[in-house]
Design an enzyme around this catalytic site. Structure first.
Site, PDB file in Angstrom:
ATOM      1  CG  ASP A   1      15.824  13.598  41.045  1.00 36.04           C
ATOM      2  OD1 ASP A   1      15.063  12.625  41.106  1.00 36.04           O
ATOM      3  OD2 ASP A   1      16.594  13.799  40.089  1.00 36.04           O
ATOM      4  CG  ASP A  56      17.776   7.872  38.942  1.00 39.38           C
ATOM      5  OD1 ASP A  56      18.011   7.526  40.112  1.00 39.38           O
ATOM      6  OD2 ASP A  56      17.286   7.110  38.096  1.00 39.38           O
ATOM      7  CD  GLU A  60      18.259   9.792  34.983  1.00 39.78           C
ATOM      8  OE1 GLU A  60      17.211   9.170  35.264  1.00 39.78           O
ATOM      9  OE2 GLU A  60      18.480  10.959  35.340  1.00 39.78           O
ATOM     10  N   GLY A 120      11.846   9.348  40.892  1.00 43.13           N
ATOM     11  CA  GLY A 120      11.135   8.648  39.838  1.00 43.13           C
ATOM     12  C   GLY A 120      11.825   7.352  39.489  1.00 43.13           C
TER      13      GLY A 120
END
Length: 216
Positions: free
Chosen positions: A14, A16, A23, A103
């Site tokens: 991932d 962030d 983020e 994401g």
């Protein structure tokens, strides 16, 4: 010809709050004056209290009107997690493929990956019209299901069996990816991911190298 050895692993991370300390959507929101609202939504999503796709659409909507120049501003603010660059360098030295699935947004993740020499990259794209963000995501959202699919795609493209895959993440959106990987690692993670992970690591990202899954 497959050049992978029996020791080769595919490591997918991932971005962030895993590869980087913050983020990105919150950093963008700070430029839009909606930082506090977006942070609250992010925290709920990472705890698994609300659907990630829904939360992303809500957060991105607050970015409408920002000029595309904001990407350069935010990229300059991004900080790699301590140990991130060292981990990627070690994996490259071993010849292990490394992938990012986020994401977050490819407008930031792409340059980060290029700087680190990472070719496998998948993230959301923000819709732009006339040089400004529209407040919408361009295309399907990279949610928890999409992350697991991406892990399998990276494994196929890299010639590494799924039983030699490692996934690292921090929040609820990483649950399916960690479940799909042979080894799922929760890094500085929310309780919902800690409970589901095979291993838990805190502080420095390169501390994962001490885990059995990384043994040569």
């Amino acid at each position: 010809m497959d050049t992978r050895t029996a020791a080769t692993r595919l490591v997918v991370m991932d971005v962030d709050s895993t590869l980087i300390t913050g983020e990105v959507v919150e950093m963008l929101a700070a430029h839009a004056g909606t930082g506090e609202l977006v942070t609250r939504i992010t925290e709920r999503a990472m705890r698994g209290e609300i659907d990630f796709a829904q939360s992303l659409h809500e957060r991105v909507a607050t970015l409408a009107g920002l000029p595309v120049s904001v990407f350069a501003d935010v990229l300059a603010e991004v900080e790699l997690t301590p140990g991130a660059r060292e981990l990627v360098a070690e994996l490259h030295a071993r010849g292990w493929p490394v992938g990012l699935v986020s994401g977050g947004f490819v407008e930031i993740v792409g340059p980060l990956a290029a700087d680190l020499g990472i070719d496998l990259v998948h993230a959301n794209r923000l819709e732009v019209r006339d040089g400004r963000l529209t407040g919408r995501v361009d295309g399907p959202v990279v949610d928890r299901a999409a992350k697991a699919v991406t892990l399998a795609d990276y494994a196929r493209r890299s010639g590494v069996p799924m039983d030699r895959t490692i996934a690292i993440g921090d929040g609820a959106n990483d649950l399916d990816m960690l479940a799909a990987a042979a080894t799922g690692i929760a890094f500085n993670a929310k309780p919902v991911l800690v409970a589901a992970a095979d291993a838990v690591v805190r502080d420095r990202l390169d501390a994962v190298l001490s885990l059995d899954a990384f043994a040569l």
